[in-house]
Design an enzyme around this catalytic site. Structure first.
Site, PDB file in Angstrom:
ATOM      1  N   GLU A   1      -6.282  -5.972   3.943  1.00 25.97           N
ATOM      2  CA  GLU A   1      -6.274  -7.165   3.079  1.00 25.97           C
ATOM      3  C   GLU A   1      -7.430  -7.147   2.085  1.00 25.97           C
TER       4      GLU A   1
ATOM      5  N   THR B   1       0.819  -1.209   0.000  1.00 28.43           N
ATOM      6  CA  THR B   1       0.000   0.000   0.000  1.00 28.43           C
ATOM      7  C   THR B   1       0.859   1.267   0.000  1.00 28.43           C
TER       8      THR B   1
ATOM      9  N   GLY C   1       2.847  -2.976   8.320  1.00 29.66           N
ATOM     10  CA  GLY C   1       3.088  -3.235   9.742  1.00 29.66           C
ATOM     11  C   GLY C   1       4.561  -3.450  10.018  1.00 29.66           C
TER      12      GLY C   1
HETATM   13  C1  LIG Z   1       2.484 -16.875  11.502  1.00 33.66           C
HETATM   14  C2  LIG Z   1       2.385 -15.603  12.346  1.00 33.66           C
HETATM   15  C3  LIG Z   1       1.116 -14.908  12.269  1.00 33.66           C
HETATM   16  C4  LIG Z   1       1.141 -13.542  12.880  1.00 33.66           C
HETATM   17  C5  LIG Z   1      -0.197 -12.927  12.638  1.00 33.66           C
HETATM   18  C6  LIG Z   1      -0.164 -11.493  13.091  1.00 33.66           C
HETATM   19  C7  LIG Z   1      -1.511 -10.906  12.965  1.00 33.66           C
HETATM   20  C8  LIG Z   1      -1.525  -9.933  11.871  1.00 33.66           C
HETATM   21  C9  LIG Z   1      -2.868  -9.781  11.356  1.00 33.66           C
HETATM   22  C10 LIG Z   1      -2.875  -9.659   9.898  1.00 33.66           C
HETATM   23  C11 LIG Z   1      -2.394  -8.365   9.520  1.00 33.66           C
HETATM   24  C12 LIG Z   1      -2.654  -8.141   8.107  1.00 33.66           C
HETATM   25  C13 LIG Z   1      -2.397  -6.735   7.813  1.00 33.66           C
HETATM   26  C14 LIG Z   1      -2.966  -6.359   6.521  1.00 33.66           C
HETATM   27  C15 LIG Z   1      -1.960  -6.300   5.463  1.00 33.66           C
HETATM   28  C16 LIG Z   1      -2.481  -5.668   4.217  1.00 33.66           C
HETATM   29  O1  LIG Z   1      -3.525  -5.060   4.181  1.00 33.66           O
HETATM   30  S1  LIG Z   1      -1.510  -5.907   2.849  1.00 33.66           S
HETATM   31  C17 LIG Z   1      -2.324  -5.078   1.534  1.00 33.66           C
HETATM   32  C18 LIG Z   1      -3.553  -5.803   1.071  1.00 33.66           C
HETATM   33  N1  LIG Z   1      -4.079  -5.131  -0.050  1.00 33.66           N
HETATM   34  C19 LIG Z   1      -5.146  -5.556  -0.707  1.00 33.66           C
HETATM   35  O2  LIG Z   1      -5.760  -6.546  -0.338  1.00 33.66           O
HETATM   36  C20 LIG Z   1      -5.491  -4.782  -1.931  1.00 33.66           C
HETATM   37  C21 LIG Z   1      -6.877  -5.058  -2.405  1.00 33.66           C
HETATM   38  N2  LIG Z   1      -6.913  -4.933  -3.850  1.00 33.66           N
HETATM   39  C22 LIG Z   1      -6.810  -6.012  -4.686  1.00 33.66           C
HETATM   40  O3  LIG Z   1      -6.640  -7.144  -4.230  1.00 33.66           O
HETATM   41  C23 LIG Z   1      -6.904  -5.775  -6.152  1.00 33.66           C
HETATM   42  O4  LIG Z   1      -6.464  -4.551  -6.570  1.00 33.66           O
HETATM   43  C24 LIG Z   1      -8.311  -5.980  -6.701  1.00 33.66           C
HETATM   44  C25 LIG Z   1      -9.336  -5.200  -5.920  1.00 33.66           C
HETATM   45  C26 LIG Z   1      -8.595  -7.467  -6.571  1.00 33.66           C
HETATM   46  C27 LIG Z   1      -8.392  -5.561  -8.135  1.00 33.66           C
HETATM   47  O5  LIG Z   1      -7.284  -6.071  -8.852  1.00 33.66           O
HETATM   48  P1  LIG Z   1      -7.145  -5.854 -10.435  1.00 33.66           P
HETATM   49  O6  LIG Z   1      -5.830  -6.346 -10.850  1.00 33.66           O
HETATM   50  O7  LIG Z   1      -7.496  -4.442 -10.746  1.00 33.66           O
HETATM   51  O8  LIG Z   1      -8.177  -6.859 -10.882  1.00 33.66           O
HETATM   52  P2  LIG Z   1      -9.543  -6.688 -11.697  1.00 33.66           P
HETATM   53  O9  LIG Z   1      -9.287  -5.935 -12.950  1.00 33.66           O
HETATM   54  O10 LIG Z   1     -10.604  -6.176 -10.788  1.00 33.66           O
HETATM   55  O11 LIG Z   1      -9.757  -8.216 -12.012  1.00 33.66           O
HETATM   56  C28 LIG Z   1      -8.951  -8.890 -12.938  1.00 33.66           C
HETATM   57  C29 LIG Z   1      -9.113 -10.378 -12.791  1.00 33.66           C
HETATM   58  O12 LIG Z   1      -8.253 -10.819 -11.762  1.00 33.66           O
HETATM   59  C30 LIG Z   1      -8.955 -11.653 -10.867  1.00 33.66           C
HETATM   60  N3  LIG Z   1      -8.326 -11.516  -9.541  1.00 33.66           N
HETATM   61  C31 LIG Z   1      -8.191 -10.399  -8.786  1.00 33.66           C
HETATM   62  N4  LIG Z   1      -7.548 -10.729  -7.649  1.00 33.66           N
HETATM   63  C32 LIG Z   1      -7.249 -12.039  -7.713  1.00 33.66           C
HETATM   64  C33 LIG Z   1      -6.592 -12.927  -6.833  1.00 33.66           C
HETATM   65  N5  LIG Z   1      -6.103 -12.554  -5.646  1.00 33.66           N
HETATM   66  N6  LIG Z   1      -6.460 -14.215  -7.235  1.00 33.66           N
HETATM   67  C34 LIG Z   1      -6.974 -14.634  -8.396  1.00 33.66           C
HETATM   68  N7  LIG Z   1      -7.617 -13.830  -9.264  1.00 33.66           N
HETATM   69  C35 LIG Z   1      -7.749 -12.547  -8.922  1.00 33.66           C
HETATM   70  C36 LIG Z   1     -10.364 -11.096 -10.917  1.00 33.66           C
HETATM   71  O13 LIG Z   1     -11.267 -12.066 -10.473  1.00 33.66           O
HETATM   72  C37 LIG Z   1     -10.513 -10.789 -12.366  1.00 33.66           C
HETATM   73  O14 LIG Z   1     -10.804 -11.977 -13.050  1.00 33.66           O
HETATM   74  P3  LIG Z   1     -11.673 -11.902 -14.399  1.00 33.66           P
HETATM   75  O15 LIG Z   1     -13.036 -11.463 -13.942  1.00 33.66           O
HETATM   76  O16 LIG Z   1     -11.047 -10.907 -15.290  1.00 33.66           O
HETATM   77  O17 LIG Z   1     -11.628 -13.320 -14.887  1.00 33.66           O
HETATM   78  C1  LIG Z   2      -4.559  -1.802  10.404  1.00 38.60           C
HETATM   79  C2  LIG Z   2      -4.094  -1.822   8.988  1.00 38.60           C
HETATM   80  C3  LIG Z   2      -2.954  -2.534   8.664  1.00 38.60           C
HETATM   81  C4  LIG Z   2      -2.490  -2.539   7.344  1.00 38.60           C
HETATM   82  N1  LIG Z   2      -1.342  -3.199   7.047  1.00 38.60           N
HETATM   83  C5  LIG Z   2      -0.843  -3.147   5.797  1.00 38.60           C
HETATM   84  C6  LIG Z   2       0.397  -3.777   5.475  1.00 38.60           C
HETATM   85  O1  LIG Z   2       1.032  -4.375   6.326  1.00 38.60           O
HETATM   86  N2  LIG Z   2       0.861  -3.706   4.211  1.00 38.60           N
HETATM   87  C7  LIG Z   2       0.203  -3.038   3.247  1.00 38.60           C
HETATM   88  O2  LIG Z   2       0.697  -2.994   2.119  1.00 38.60           O
HETATM   89  N3  LIG Z   2      -0.977  -2.433   3.502  1.00 38.60           N
HETATM   90  C8  LIG Z   2      -1.500  -2.462   4.757  1.00 38.60           C
HETATM   91  N4  LIG Z   2      -2.710  -1.850   5.028  1.00 38.60           N
HETATM   92  C9  LIG Z   2      -3.394  -1.119   3.983  1.00 38.60           C
HETATM   93  C10 LIG Z   2      -4.684  -1.795   3.548  1.00 38.60           C
HETATM   94  O3  LIG Z   2      -4.438  -2.945   2.811  1.00 38.60           O
HETATM   95  C11 LIG Z   2      -5.527  -0.792   2.752  1.00 38.60           C
HETATM   96  O4  LIG Z   2      -5.881   0.258   3.627  1.00 38.60           O
HETATM   97  C12 LIG Z   2      -6.756  -1.453   2.181  1.00 38.60           C
HETATM   98  O5  LIG Z   2      -6.413  -2.349   1.143  1.00 38.60           O
HETATM   99  C13 LIG Z   2      -7.788  -0.426   1.664  1.00 38.60           C
HETATM  100  O6  LIG Z   2      -7.224   0.425   0.735  1.00 38.60           O
HETATM  101  P1  LIG Z   2      -7.331   2.027   0.864  1.00 38.60           P
HETATM  102  O7  LIG Z   2      -6.865   2.400   2.216  1.00 38.60           O
HETATM  103  O8  LIG Z   2      -6.647   2.569  -0.327  1.00 38.60           O
HETATM  104  O9  LIG Z   2      -8.870   2.344   0.808  1.00 38.60           O
HETATM  105  P2  LIG Z   2      -9.661   3.015  -0.397  1.00 38.60           P
HETATM  106  O10 LIG Z   2      -9.600   2.124  -1.581  1.00 38.60           O
HETATM  107  O11 LIG Z   2      -9.223   4.422  -0.584  1.00 38.60           O
HETATM  108  O12 LIG Z   2     -11.119   2.927   0.200  1.00 38.60           O
HETATM  109  C14 LIG Z   2     -11.881   4.081   0.593  1.00 38.60           C
HETATM  110  C15 LIG Z   2     -13.332   3.861   0.159  1.00 38.60           C
HETATM  111  O13 LIG Z   2     -13.378   3.798  -1.279  1.00 38.60           O
HETATM  112  C16 LIG Z   2     -14.147   2.685  -1.683  1.00 38.60           C
HETATM  113  N5  LIG Z   2     -13.611   2.135  -2.948  1.00 38.60           N
HETATM  114  C17 LIG Z   2     -12.330   2.070  -3.380  1.00 38.60           C
HETATM  115  N6  LIG Z   2     -12.251   1.437  -4.563  1.00 38.60           N
HETATM  116  C18 LIG Z   2     -13.506   1.065  -4.885  1.00 38.60           C
HETATM  117  C19 LIG Z   2     -14.081   0.357  -5.974  1.00 38.60           C
HETATM  118  N7  LIG Z   2     -13.322  -0.134  -6.966  1.00 38.60           N
HETATM  119  N8  LIG Z   2     -15.410   0.175  -5.985  1.00 38.60           N
HETATM  120  C20 LIG Z   2     -16.181   0.635  -4.979  1.00 38.60           C
HETATM  121  N9  LIG Z   2     -15.688   1.303  -3.914  1.00 38.60           N
HETATM  122  C21 LIG Z   2     -14.372   1.516  -3.880  1.00 38.60           C
HETATM  123  C22 LIG Z   2     -13.991   1.671  -0.556  1.00 38.60           C
HETATM  124  O14 LIG Z   2     -15.094   0.774  -0.541  1.00 38.60           O
HETATM  125  C23 LIG Z   2     -13.966   2.580   0.680  1.00 38.60           C
HETATM  126  O15 LIG Z   2     -15.302   2.842   1.074  1.00 38.60           O
HETATM  127  C24 LIG Z   2      -3.194  -1.829   6.341  1.00 38.60           C
HETATM  128  C25 LIG Z   2      -4.361  -1.123   6.682  1.00 38.60           C
HETATM  129  C26 LIG Z   2      -4.813  -1.109   7.973  1.00 38.60           C
HETATM  130  C27 LIG Z   2      -6.054  -0.333   8.315  1.00 38.60           C
END
Ligand SMILES: CCCCCCCCCCCCCCCC(=O)SCCNC(=O)CCNC(=O)[C@H](O)C(C)(C)COP(=O)(O)OP(=O)(O)OC[C@H]1O[C@@H](n2cnc3c(N)ncnc32)[C@H](O)[C@@H]1OP(=O)(O)O
Ligand SMILES: Cc1cc2nc3c(=O)[nH]c(=O)nc-3n(C[C@H](O)[C@H](O)[C@H](O)COP(=O)(O)OP(=O)(O)OC[C@H]3O[C@@H](n4cnc5c(N)ncnc54)[C@H](O)[C@@H]3O)c2cc1C
Length: 647
Positions: free
Chosen positions: A413, A152, A191
């Site tokens: 996530e 991010t 994180g």
């Molecule tokens: C062991 C010790 C433990 C310790 C335990 C500690 C505790 C700790 C707690 C946890 C702590 C975490 C902390 C948070 C850590 C973050 O938050 S890390 C950052 C996470 N960020 C996200 O999740 C970002 C969310 N955004 C996305 O995943 C993608 O941008 C989106 C929303 C899926 C859109 O991606 P895009 O490339 O624009 O894809 P799009 O054009 O919408 O779709 C293209 C095609 O790809 C496919 N596609 C998209 N994504 C996928 C995928 N992932 N796979 C397969 N196909 C996919 C779609 O289905 C679509 O398929 P078709 O319909 O075309 O057949």
């Molecule tokens: C506690 C915490 C820990 C995190 N840890 C990590 C980490 O370790 N590593 C890391 O890389 N990231 C991390 N993140 C970031 C996290 O993955 C992002 O905040 C998350 O994926 C949401 O993205 P954003 O903040 O850009 O929200 P935005 O996308 O800006 O969302 C804001 C609003 O816009 C809307 N929106 C955005 N896009 C669309 C769409 N296509 N259609 C409809 N509505 C939409 C959403 O629904 C939401 O209401 C962490 C976040 C938090 C809160």
């Protein structure tokens, strides 16, 4: 507090329970031996004086909280290593200790090493070549390096194709040059990035031979391994060629690019964490509902009958309606999470052998289950807090902090709405396949059968509810599909039509997910019942029925819209709900006892096993440094002069 006293209400509750809570504990742990191992493991950590709290961390400053957390994380790590050396802990236990409810009890304010284990290591395992795994994994396991996952940026979290950080390959030196040229391209949120990690998986746009190949993962050193001083910032930072994780897409040394079998394999770690979140959300919910249920059995207030003594608040049916669905939701998410974990493992091993067929279905299910479990657990925990009245608002109740941890899951996530829209994409295709007579994958098979019937006649059974929920889901999917296509036929382009229909698309996705959860939960209970005592089987069945009835009743409008249910049927459902609450009432405390959550993990005066709520609450507030002196300095400094000036 008098030692070894047990609250009389809880004693009575425990006598009333129809089954042996130990049987439930063994069931949830996977057997008596596993329960014993878990308890030993918990004891090993919780009895360590260095890990037990002398004072609540609420009273520490931000800086102190961080330092305290690092100290504890290091002690925990060493203890995990000891267990591993004795063959008493594997990867799964690592997750439990560092990230699960045990970890969150020890590291109440967050785990500075959490991302190292939950994302850095899994990314290297999932995206690194065998050689890269050999180079990095053991260093990471042994904590010779500390990593995080830096995807991010300040400007983009959701739309990862829009990330601005670039990694440009320079064949002359066989290096990648990483650059974050704008404020919005700064990595933000990872994180442990600020002070703990010295390495990161950095997700950046790959450029080679002048062409952008989309986002890819790179290992980047952030801090010196000895001094821990930060390396120069993200302006033209050079890293060796083999620091790009190349299991999927590759850059050859001459700069030519070899495509991955699917560009979405780069998103693999996110799928893994989404799968893990379903289980974590369930576990936090069961902690909250344990606190609220025990408290509600101990707390007396108001009247049901004027002539009778004040009842336990758990006897108010509205209170039961707040709490018992949360008990049931725990089981529903637990079994759905277990199902998803199995699917994840199966699909991951298929991916290893180049089979990608089931990846879209896994992605669609992981997205909606992560979204629904995070949202439902967060809402359920908040309901538990409200069910504890004023005492639930106190930070020492552990309910506010638990809510804080789980509501973050809604965002990280993959933000929930965004993930539900990913599932909707899959569902729209599935519906089109259904219309075209094409084969459907298992999780959407129901669309075929439901399409042919508007609804069966009401009967008091979970299969009828599952069929009704599938009808609602199919109805919503069909409506969204039709509305979107109507717009397209009227000349709206498909992207705008998608956005204009997105409220219905999200609702369709949620309905699909809820139908999936009820069915998975029901199937799991059906499998379990023959192998447990008749009493526990009955209790588990009642909870499953409650989840099903309550979920359907929360969607009465949809039920009326998409099925031929009558108002008489709805009254029958309401009666069934009330019967179930009454049936579960005597077992409520036994069920939460069966969760077997150690008091130190519960960490709440409201929810301890002995039920000494008021004594524990009093002891807890006495720990506040504010209460150490009878008069605070601020009185002399500010209040007294103000009071004097008024005289
Ligand atoms: C062991 C010790 C433990 C310790 C335990 C500690 C505790 C700790 C707690 C946890 C702590 C975490 C902390 C948070 C850590 C973050 O938050 S890390 C950052 C996470 N960020 C996200 O999740 C970002 C969310 N955004 C996305 O995943 C993608 O941008 C989106 C929303 C899926 C859109 O991606 P895009 O490339 O624009 O894809 P799009 O054009 O919408 O779709 C293209 C095609 O790809 C496919 N596609 C998209 N994504 C996928 C995928 N992932 N796979 C397969 N196909 C996919 C779609 O289905 C679509 O398929 P078709 O319909 O075309 O057949
Ligand atoms: C506690 C915490 C820990 C995190 N840890 C990590 C980490 O370790 N590593 C890391 O890389 N990231 C991390 N993140 C970031 C996290 O993955 C992002 O905040 C998350 O994926 C949401 O993205 P954003 O903040 O850009 O929200 P935005 O996308 O800006 O969302 C804001 C609003 O816009 C809307 N929106 C955005 N896009 C669309 C769409 N296509 N259609 C409809 N509505 C939409 C959403 O629904 C939401 O209401 C962490 C976040 C938090 C809160």
């Amino acid at each position: 507090m008098p030692a070894n006293t047990m609250n009389e209400d809880l004693k009575r509750e425990r006598q009333r329970c129809s089954f042996d809570p130990k049987e439930l504990t063994y069931l949830l742990d996977g057997g008596e031996e596993k329960t014993e191992e878990r308890r030993q493991r918990e004891k090993f950590f919780l009895d360590d004086p260095e890990l037990s709290e002398t004072a609540p961390s609420d009273y520490l400053s931000h800086k102190e909280k961080y330092e305290h957390a690092v100290k504890k994380a290091c002690i925990v790590f060493k203890k995990v290593q000891q267990l591993q050396a004795q063959g008493k802990a594997g990867m799964q236990n690592f997750r439990e200790v560092l990230g699960g409810q045990l970890g969150s009890a020890i590291l109440r304010d967050g785990n500075p090493l959490g991302l190292h284990y939950v994302m850095f290591i899994p990314t290297i395992m999932g995206q690194g070549t065998i050689e890269q795994q050999a180079e990095w994994i053991s260093k990471a396991w042994n904590l010779e390096i500390i990593g995080t996952y830096a995807q991010t940026e300040l400007g983009h979290g959701t739309f990862i194709r829009g990330l601005e950080t670039t990694a440009t390959y320079d064949p002359a030196t066989e290096e990648f040059v990483l650059n974050s040229p704008t404020l919005t391209s700064y990595k933000w949120w990872p994180g442990g990035l600020g002070h703990t990690a010295n390495y990161a998986v950095v997700v950046a746009q790959l450029y080679s031979q002048g062409i952008c190949h989309g986002i890819h993962p790179f290992i980047v050193q952030l801090r010196d391994e000895e001094t821990h001083l930060p390396m120069p910032g993200f302006e033209n930072v050079r890293i060796p060629w083999n620091y790009m994780l190349m299991k999927n897409g590759k850059v050859l040394k001459d700069g030519s690019y070899v495509k991955s079998p699917s560009s979405k394999l780069t998103y693999g770690t996110m799928i893994f964490v989404r799968v893990v979140i379903v289980q974590d959300a369930a576990n936090y919910l069961r902690k909250a509902v344990t606190i609220a249920t025990r408290y509600s059995a101990v707390r007396h207030q108001s009247h049901i009958k004027e002539s009778a003594p004040e009842p336990q608040i758990l006897d108010f049916v509205t209170q039961q309606h707040k709490l018992f669905p949360q008990l049931a939701t725990y089981f529903a998410l637990h079994y759905s999470g277990a199902w998803l974990w199995d699917m994840y493992n199966n699909v991951t091993s298929e991916l290893e052998s180049g089979e990608l067929d089931r990846l879209p279905e896994l992605h669609a299910l992981a997205c909606c289950l992560k979204a629904v479990s995070a949202a439902d657990a967060a809402q359920g925990i908040e309901t538990c807090r409200l069910a504890c009245g004023g005492h639930g608002y106190m930070s020492c109740s552990s309910l506010p902090i638990t809510y804080g941890l789980v509501t973050a899951m809604v965002t990280y996530e993959g933000e929930n709405t965004v993930l539900l829209l990913q599932t909707a994409r899959y569902l729209m295709k599935a519906w089109q396949n259904c219309l075209d007579g094409q084969p459907l994958t298992p999780s959407v098979q129901y669309l075929n059968s439901v399409r042919r019937s508007f609804g069966g006649v009401y009967h008091k059974s979970v299969p009828w509810i599952i069929a009704s929920m599938q009808r609602i889901a199919a109805g919503k999917i069909e409506t969204a599909h039709r509305h979107m296509n109507d717009k397209i036929k009227r000349g709206v382009n498909s992207e705008d039509a998608w956005n204009e229909t997105s409220i219905e698309l999200v609702a369709a996705s949620e309905a699909h997910c809820k139908a999936f959860i009820v069915e998975t939960y029901y199937n799991s209970v059906q499998q379990i019942v023959p192998s447990v005592s008749q009493q526990l089987g009955k209790a588990l069945t009642e909870l499953c029925e409650l989840y099903a009835v309550n979920t359907l009743l929360k969607n009465i409008g949809d039920l009326l819209r998409y099925s031929n249910v009558t108002t008489g049927d709805l009254e029958n459902l309401q009666r069934w709900l009330e019967e179930l609450l009454a049936a579960i009432r005597p077992n409520a405390v036994g069920i939460v006892d069966g969760f077997d959550i150690n008091d130190a993990i519960i960490a709440s005066p409201l929810g301890a096993y002995d039920g000494n709520v008021y004594e524990r609450l009093f002891a807890e507030v006495s720990k506040s440094p504010l209460n150490a002196k009878p008069v605070n300095e601020s009185f002399h400094k500010y209040l007294k002069p103000l009071l004097k000036s008024k005289m």
